[in-house]
Design an enzyme around this catalytic site. Structure first.
Site, mmCIF file in Angstrom:
data_model
loop_
_atom_site.group_PDB
_atom_site.id
_atom_site.type_symbol
_atom_site.label_atom_id
_atom_site.label_comp_id
_atom_site.label_asym_id
_atom_site.label_seq_id
_atom_site.Cartn_x
_atom_site.Cartn_y
_atom_site.Cartn_z
ATOM 1 N N HIS A 159 3.584 -7.592 1.783
ATOM 2 C CA HIS A 159 3.066 -8.550 2.747
ATOM 3 C C HIS A 159 2.040 -9.474 2.110
ATOM 4 C CE1 HIS A 159 0.190 -5.173 2.847
ATOM 5 N NE2 HIS A 159 -0.723 -6.094 3.131
ATOM 6 N N ARG A 169 -1.614 -4.975 -5.944
ATOM 7 C CA ARG A 169 -1.404 -6.419 -5.912
ATOM 8 C C ARG A 169 -0.186 -6.762 -6.761
ATOM 9 N NH1 ARG A 169 -6.031 -7.631 -7.921
ATOM 10 N NH2 ARG A 169 -7.142 -7.293 -5.959
ATOM 11 N N HIS A 214 0.838 -1.199 0.000
ATOM 12 C CA HIS A 214 0.000 0.000 0.000
ATOM 13 C C HIS A 214 0.877 1.254 0.000
ATOM 14 C CE1 HIS A 214 -3.077 -2.856 1.170
ATOM 15 N NE2 HIS A 214 -2.409 -3.142 2.271
ATOM 16 N N GLU A 261 -1.294 -0.412 8.540
ATOM 17 C CA GLU A 261 -2.249 -1.349 9.120
ATOM 18 C C GLU A 261 -1.548 -2.241 10.138
ATOM 19 O OE1 GLU A 261 -3.811 -3.772 5.960
ATOM 20 O OE2 GLU A 261 -1.840 -4.152 5.117
#
Length: 273
Positions: free
Chosen positions: A140, A160, A65, A82
């Protein structure tokens, strides 16, 4: 309002599960598996944070991200830091966090295209009680067999890099551009700061605490806190809550719990309350 019980929204995912637990009804075996449960405020709101449960039956895609600055340059409202609080895990469950060793952009792009990116990543074993903070830019992938609570900046911008040969779109240019190319460095959590209160992460984008008892909260004007009961039940500002629910809190309030409890409390910013 001082406290609001949020709506729950189930999201079906091919990598999800039918067995949920933690206060949620299982998904019907005749239907699609549930991968995520979101907590949403009433009306058309865009809060700073988003809280989700994830139920993984299979590996999720390898992704990354952007941070706030990179998101703004692309016309997006914010990046996406996150974190994950692991509630349950199969003995073989893992999460990939960053490359095992420094990697160049050209190699990252090539390995994402040919699938060898999986072996580039540092897959770490996880168990119930573990906590991981993934800053924006961390490559990740969340493995299968996990139930976890994800607290994140409220952004669904995901690049992605690899999806195990599926036909879903990849975002190699943006993903490689924003990815951290060095191995992941875990944060140092402040830890238990007083009996029954542990600080899991303290900034830069949000604070996440874990409580085993009720307590008073005092939030600055304009700041919202999210209370997530993992187990147990209680009440705040006249609003009752139990496992499988989420309550937002503003102002100065007392959180009361019944018996044994396990609660998360999240709020934006860098300073504990």
């Amino acid at each position: 309002m001082p406290a609001t019980l949020l709506h729950t929204h189930r999201v079906e995912k091919p990598w999800g599960r039918h067995d949920l637990g933690f206060g949620f009804e299982d998904a019907p075996v005749s239907g699609d598996p549930v991968g995520e449960i979101w907590f949403q405020e009433p009306g058309d709101t865009t809060p700073d944070l988003l809280i989700k449960y994830l139920f993984t039956g299979q590996k999720l895609s390898v992704q990354v991200h952007p941070d706030d600055e990179q998101a703004h340059a692309r016309g997006l409202p914010r990046g996406k830091d996150e974190c994950w609080t692991i509630l349950s895990a199969r003995p073989d469950s893992t999460i990939a966090l960053g490359p095992k060793q420094p990697i160049g952009k050209d190699q990252l792009r090539a390995d994402a295209q040919n699938g060898t990116i999986e072996s580039d990543l540092d897959w770490v074993p996880v168990k119930a009680g573990d906590f991981y903070y993934a800053p924006s830019g961390t490559i990740h992938a969340i493995g299968g067999g996990l139930t976890l609570i994800e607290v994140q900046q409220n952004s669904e911008t995901t690049y992605r890099l690899y999806d195990y040969g599926s036909d879903r779109e990849l975002h190699l240019k943006d993903g490689v551009d924003v990815a951290h190319l060095e191995p992941y460095r875990p944060i140092t959590s402040p830890g238990e700061v007083e009996p029954g209160r542990t600080i899991l992460v303290e900034g830069p984008k949000f604070v996440l605490e874990r409580w085993s008892q009720g307590r008073d909260v005092a939030l600055p004007e304009g700041t919202t806190g999210w209370l997530v009961p993992i187990s147990g039940s209680g009440r705040v500002a006249g609003v009752s809550f139990k496992a499988g629910e989420c309550v937002t809190v503003t102002g100065t309030e007392t959180v009361e719990v019944d018996g044994d409890a396990d609660l998360l409390f999240a709020y934006p910013g860098t300073q504990r309350r």
